[in-house]
Design an enzyme around this catalytic site. Structure first.
Site, PDB file in Angstrom:
ATOM      1  N   GLU A  12      -1.772   9.319  -0.757  1.00  0.00           N
ATOM      2  CA  GLU A  12      -2.818   8.449  -0.215  1.00  0.00           C
ATOM      3  C   GLU A  12      -4.168   9.159  -0.177  1.00  0.00           C
ATOM      4  OE1 GLU A  12      -1.978   7.148   3.769  1.00  0.00           O
ATOM      5  OE2 GLU A  12      -3.499   5.575   3.681  1.00  0.00           O
ATOM      6  N   ASP A  50       0.841  -1.208   0.000  1.00  0.00           N
ATOM      7  CA  ASP A  50       0.000   0.000   0.000  1.00  0.00           C
ATOM      8  C   ASP A  50       0.869   1.248   0.000  1.00  0.00           C
ATOM      9  OD1 ASP A  50       0.928  -0.609   2.576  1.00  0.00           O
ATOM     10  OD2 ASP A  50      -0.715   0.429   3.555  1.00  0.00           O
ATOM     11  N   TRP A  63     -11.798  -5.218  -1.937  1.00  0.00           N
ATOM     12  CA  TRP A  63     -10.452  -5.613  -1.515  1.00  0.00           C
ATOM     13  C   TRP A  63     -10.277  -7.099  -1.879  1.00  0.00           C
ATOM     14  CZ3 TRP A  63     -11.717  -0.936  -0.388  1.00  0.00           C
ATOM     15  CH2 TRP A  63     -10.783  -0.020   0.064  1.00  0.00           C
ATOM     16  N   ARG A  74       5.836   4.010   5.938  1.00  0.00           N
ATOM     17  CA  ARG A  74       5.450   3.960   7.354  1.00  0.00           C
ATOM     18  C   ARG A  74       5.456   2.521   7.869  1.00  0.00           C
ATOM     19  NH1 ARG A  74      -0.373   5.755   5.661  1.00  0.00           N
ATOM     20  NH2 ARG A  74      -1.398   3.748   5.341  1.00  0.00           N
ATOM     21  N   ASP A  75       5.023   2.347   9.094  1.00  0.00           N
ATOM     22  CA  ASP A  75       5.020   1.015   9.702  1.00  0.00           C
ATOM     23  C   ASP A  75       3.845   0.194   9.179  1.00  0.00           C
ATOM     24  OD1 ASP A  75       3.091   2.585  10.769  1.00  0.00           O
ATOM     25  OD2 ASP A  75       3.406   1.992  12.854  1.00  0.00           O
ATOM     26  N   GLU A  76       3.795   0.020   7.880  1.00  0.00           N
ATOM     27  CA  GLU A  76       2.694  -0.744   7.288  1.00  0.00           C
ATOM     28  C   GLU A  76       3.217  -1.582   6.123  1.00  0.00           C
ATOM     29  OE1 GLU A  76      -0.918   1.387   7.048  1.00  0.00           O
ATOM     30  OE2 GLU A  76      -2.028  -0.395   6.493  1.00  0.00           O
ATOM     31  N   HIS A  94       1.165   6.341  -2.186  1.00  0.00           N
ATOM     32  CA  HIS A  94       0.162   5.274  -2.270  1.00  0.00           C
ATOM     33  C   HIS A  94      -0.271   5.223  -3.731  1.00  0.00           C
ATOM     34  CE1 HIS A  94      -0.878   4.100   1.777  1.00  0.00           C
ATOM     35  NE2 HIS A  94      -2.037   3.621   1.411  1.00  0.00           N
TER      36      HIS A  94
HETATM   37  C1  BGC Z   1      -3.827   1.180   3.925  1.00  0.00           C
HETATM   38  C2  BGC Z   1      -4.624   1.057   2.685  1.00  0.00           C
HETATM   39  C3  BGC Z   1      -5.682   0.071   2.833  1.00  0.00           C
HETATM   40  C4  BGC Z   1      -6.535   0.513   3.978  1.00  0.00           C
HETATM   41  C5  BGC Z   1      -7.738  -0.299   4.239  1.00  0.00           C
HETATM   42  C6  BGC Z   1      -4.708   1.512   5.081  1.00  0.00           C
HETATM   43  O1  BGC Z   1      -4.038   1.517   6.264  1.00  0.00           O
HETATM   44  O2  BGC Z   1      -2.783   2.054   3.790  1.00  0.00           O
HETATM   45  O3  BGC Z   1      -4.261   1.624   1.564  1.00  0.00           O
HETATM   46  O4  BGC Z   1      -6.329  -0.306   1.698  1.00  0.00           O
HETATM   47  O5  BGC Z   1      -5.811   0.672   5.157  1.00  0.00           O
HETATM   48  O6  BGC Z   1      -8.757   0.510   4.055  1.00  0.00           O
END
Ligand code: BGC
Length: 899
Positions: free
Chosen positions: A749, A465, A536, A469-471, A769
């Site tokens: 994003e 995504d 999703w 960041r921490d993701e 994003h």
């Molecule tokens: C992410 C997304 C993801 C979403 C879910 C976020 O934290 O960065 O792009 O699809 O969560 O809605």
């Protein structure tokens, strides 16, 4: 005229791959011909164990014989089963529609990996280092030595790790892949790499490897997960040497190997790397090194059943960027600006004293006062630290971390820092560039650049995504909405093939698809732990469909079929008898991050989630019915068609008034219902009018993640290019160009990630994003006019249908298809519309010349000849012609075009 030849042979989308485990690999080639209207009519493939046998045509292991067929991509190998590590050579020749044959192509090869699991004789080896708390441990070094006494014919090494590894042979790094073995759902699928190391061996040899935490044991996800896949790192190495005398030897990782910590004190994907050069161990990966102080390794019992060969492309360092500016911020921070938001790291050149320590921090933006801004990285520390050994010029590059950044803050640099001391290293999955899109408008070109950078930055072995960041997770929705744009920009066939395998493996028993793949959320807390979110989870159906559309790949449909079906069946169960997916307890993200203005009269961009869920249910079910027909699952076709009909009926009854108005009166709802074909015949005009009126009323888009990708394509579909161009050209928030006015070099994003006054929204807010970059599909397909024919996909038949407008005076869309280069380029000049199309050999095309009349068209400066005139059709849009391969330059007066 140049003689036609067969070129660019690929196996499983790759050039001469070794170590693959696809039992019946698919072969492809291109026909290079300077002539028009060239089609392949037959082909012949031959395969042999050696180049010599191949070229002499003797001892072939397979010959396809002459096959009457125009197929030149994804041709399945039909010879006898191949064995582990078997290398084969192949070539092909073809016949064309002008009764000519080519000579045999130059040979290509592929080599199998380990197919017979009993051949894995190596053991997983590990240090006695088990994570008990959430704290990065130093990376681990492994080594062994061995001698070779005979002449070597060939040598291959197979290697993997729990964690990420770098392999060394006699002091040299093996291969230039990064973050191997790659990111998969590790408990179910672990990739191993194969490298040809024939040239690297000598008499006295040493193998070394460094293993770091990576995704396996490092920080992962934003919930503070650490050591998600395992607490202990491990290494598995197997080196197969073939001697010229016909004998073999295998060197394996086993209890004899030694291990040690070294200079990498900490290495973490999110937090960065701490490296102390004083702890370097010169010569540790060479023979003769004194490893007395190293410890013995343990044997770790870990499955070898899960080992698979990689299908996707490896991550590599692809590019280097020199900083553009050295800034001292108002706070006094020393910051370098690369001028581009990238993913990777900074290579640093430094000279200083032993023990001097330099800190590098990474950020995407400066705040509104011009200071270094890292709040949006949340818990990711994104900090590299280098301690000097103090002997002259030193070069630092981290091993097992990456950052998403444009700015680098340098702290405590000894001496004076210059622009030349830092280089931005760009890394991403090694996806080959296939698409380019340029226009007469530099801002739209910048948008395209931002989309492509967003893709590079987020294609890091999985589609993430965001990269900073921490993701950095494989969010399915983001991947889904962007997949078609992605497939224009880069060759993503193998990349998605790999990721979809993990999607299917992580899928729940009841068919629900997880929110992120690899799934690091299920079992956790909060709504993100629940899978099965509309738009999703539909990635399970839509991405294989995209790969099929873009590459004509039926196998991906076959291999993902059970996964798709399970997802669509899950929806059916959830929707129940009334075919409406409106269970209020089931979590959906909906039209995530849709525009929501604070205007008092604004009646919302919020599209009801059950409407979206039912629309997507229809879309995925419809696709599944088509897919079932394509791959011959005839028994399913009727069932899913009927299911789709019922969903559509329910949708119409529940969400569309008899006047064509949708109950969620939003741009997203209209775009979705119209593009998914949910509006009854007789109401399309009315719904389209409501849709257009909403855009006119606001003068801007109001859509989020799910609506945005459909917005402009749907406007074009209802004949409102004018509105689509208005949205495209808008420079104020919310729009695609607004971020560019703010200096964006990637896609944001949120529509307002950064406010016009420079304020940055706190919390979840990334500058990188790719989701909103899904506008790219419309740029290629409509503005550029280069489109797939869904009935004859993979660009076997191409649709050229440019939609000039929006004040543009030119657009040029180019795409490197599996058949070769396609081009669709128009320009309005001197009162004329000039249109050039390039159609590769072995494909055909339909071309629409907008607003043209038959007698006004010139082709290569002459009037149309009778053979083309025969195919001509006058349509509402203009003139349509059927063309064979070749390059064509059309021109005609442009005054009727709505520019
Ligand atoms: C992410 C997304 C993801 C979403 C879910 C976020 O934290 O960065 O792009 O699809 O969560 O809605």
């Amino acid at each position: 005229m140049k003689k036609a030849e067969v070129i660019n042979l690929v196996t499983e989308y790759k050039i001469n791959p070794i170590g693959i485990d696809v039992l019946k690999p698919r072969l492809g080639w291109q026909l290079n011909s300077g002539e028009q209207n060239v089609m392949q009519t037959a082909y012949e493939i031959r395969v042999a164990n050696s180049k010599k046998d191949l070229e002499s045509g003797k001892n072939l292991i397979w010959s396809s014989q002459k096959v009457e067929s125009d197929q030149s991509v994804n041709v399945v190998y039909g010879g006898p089963a191949l064995t582990s590590m078997q290398r084969v050579y192949w070539q092909v020749r073809i016949w064309d529609n002008k009764n000519r044959s080519t000579s045999w192509s130059s040979p290509a090869l592929w080599e199998m990996g380990i197919l017979d699991r009993s051949l894995w004789t190596a053991s997983y080896i590990a240090m006695d280092d088990i994570t008990t708390e959430k704290k990065s441990h130093p990376s681990q070094y492994f080594r062994t030595e061995f001698k070779t006494k005979k002449a070597i014919k060939s040598a291959k090494v197979q290697v993997t790790s729990l964690g990420v590894y770098e392999l060394y042979l006699n002091g040299e790094k093996v291969g230039n892949d990064l973050f191997t073995p790659g990111y998969t759902t590790y408990n179910k699928r672990l990739q191993y790499q194969t490298y040809d190391v024939t040239e690297m061996l000598q008499g006295n040899n040493a193998i070394g490897a460094i293993v770091g935490d990576g995704w396996y044991r490092g920080n992962i996800g934003w919930k503070g997960d650490y050591a998600f896949y395992g607490k202990q790192l491990a290494l598995l190495v197997q080196l197969n040497i073939n001697y010229t005398d016909g004998t073999n030897e295998t060197i394996v990782s086993n209890g004899e190997w030694k291990a040690s910590y070294g200079p990498i004190l900490e290495s973490d994907m999110y937090n960065g790397e701490k490296y102390d050069a004083r702890l370097e161990m010169d010569g540790w990966a060479q023979s003769g090194f004194d490893d007395n102080k190293w410890t013995k390794v343990q044997i770790l019992d870990h499955s070898k059943e899960i080992l698979v060969a990689p299908q996707g492309p490896p991550v590599k360092a692809i590019d280097e960027i020199k900083p553009k500016k050295l800034i001292t911020t108002p706070k006094g921070e020393i910051v370098l600006d690369l001028g581009q938001n990238i993913v990777g790291w900074a290579r640093m050149r430094v000279t200083g004293n032993k023990g001097d320590r330099v800190i590098l921090k990474f950020a995407e933006v400066l705040d509104k006062d011009g200071n270094f801004y890292t709040k949006n990285l949340r818990a990711a520390e994104a900090t590299d630290m280098y301690t000097l050994k103090g002997d002259g010029e030193e070069i630092f590059e981290p091993h097992f971390t990456s950052h998403g950044f444009r700015y680098i803050q340098v702290i405590d640099y000894p001496g004076t820092l210059s622009l030349d001391d830092i280089t931005g290293i760009v890394i991403h999955s090694d996806i080959a560039p296939t698409g380019s899109f340029t226009t007469s408008d530099p801002m739209i070109n910048q948008l395209q650049s931002n989309i492509q950078w967003g893709q590079k930055d987020n294609f890091l072995d999985i589609p993430t995504d965001c990269p900073q960041r921490d993701e950095r997770a494989g969010w399915t929705g983001d991947a889904q909405v962007f997949s078609m744009t992605a497939a224009y920009n880069f060759d993503v066939a193998a990349f998605y093939t790999k990721w979809l395998k993990d999607l299917a493996l992580d899928q729940h028993e009841n068919g629900s698809v997880t929110n992120v793949v690899p799934d690091i959320l299920t079992g956790g807390e909060g709504v993100s732990a629940q899978g099965g979110a509309t738009g999703w989870a539909d990635a399970a159906v839509i991405i294989p469909w995209t790969v099929y559309q873009s590459y004509g790949d039926k196998r991906i449909l076959e291999e993902q079929y059970e996964s798709m079906k399970a997802w669509v069946d899950f929806i059916a169960v959830k929707s129940g008898k009334d075919y409406l997916w409106n269970d209020p307890k089931h979590w959906h993200w909906g039209d995530w991050l849709a525009y929501n203005a604070d205007k008092p009269d604004y009646n919302g961009s919020v599209t009801e989630k059950d409407l979206i869920a039912t629309a997507y249910a229809y879309y995925s079910t419809t696709l599944l019915a088509k897919i079932a027909a394509i791959i011959g699952k005839t028994e399913d076709v009727g069932k899913y068609k009927e299911q789709a009909v019922n969903i559509k009926k329910a949708f119409i009854q529940e969400y569309i008034t008899p006047n064509g108005r949708l109950v969620s009166h939003t741009q997203t709802a209209y775009a979705m219902a119209i593009s998914f074909d949910l509006i009854p015949e007789g109401l399309i005009e009315k719904s389209a009018a409501y849709f257009a009126a909403d855009i006119e009323k606001f003068g801007h888009l109001t859509t989020g993640f799910l609506g945005t990708p459909l917005l402009c394509t749907t406007l074009s579909k209802i004949g409102r290019d004018d509105l689509a161009f208005m949205l495209l050209n808008r420079k104020e928030f919310p729009s695609w160009l607004y971020p560019i006015t703010m200096g964006a070099t990637t896609i944001w994003e949120r529509w307002d990630t950064q406010k016009p006054d420079g304020t940055i929204i706190e919390g979840m807010n990334s500058f990188n994003h790719y989701s909103y970059g899904a506008i790219g599909e419309w740029l290629y397909t409509h503005v550029g006019g280069l489109r797939i024919d869904p009935e004859n996909p993979g660009y076997k038949h191409i649709i050229f249908d440019p939609h000039p407008g929006g004040g543009l005076t030119s657009a040029d869309a180019e795409f490197l298809s599996l058949y070769g280069k396609i081009k669709s380029a128009w320009e309005v000049k001197d009162g004329k519309f000039h249109y050039e199309v390039v159609i590769p050999a072995n494909t055909t095309a339909s071309v629409t010349l907008p607003e043209a009349t038959p007698d006004s068209i010139h082709l290569n400066n002459s009037k149309l000849k009778s053979d083309l005139l025969k195919t001509l059709r006058q349509t509402d849009e203009g003139v349509q012609l059927e063309l064979g391969s070749g390059t064509y330059q059309f021109s005609y007066p442009s005054e009727k075009l709505k520019l």
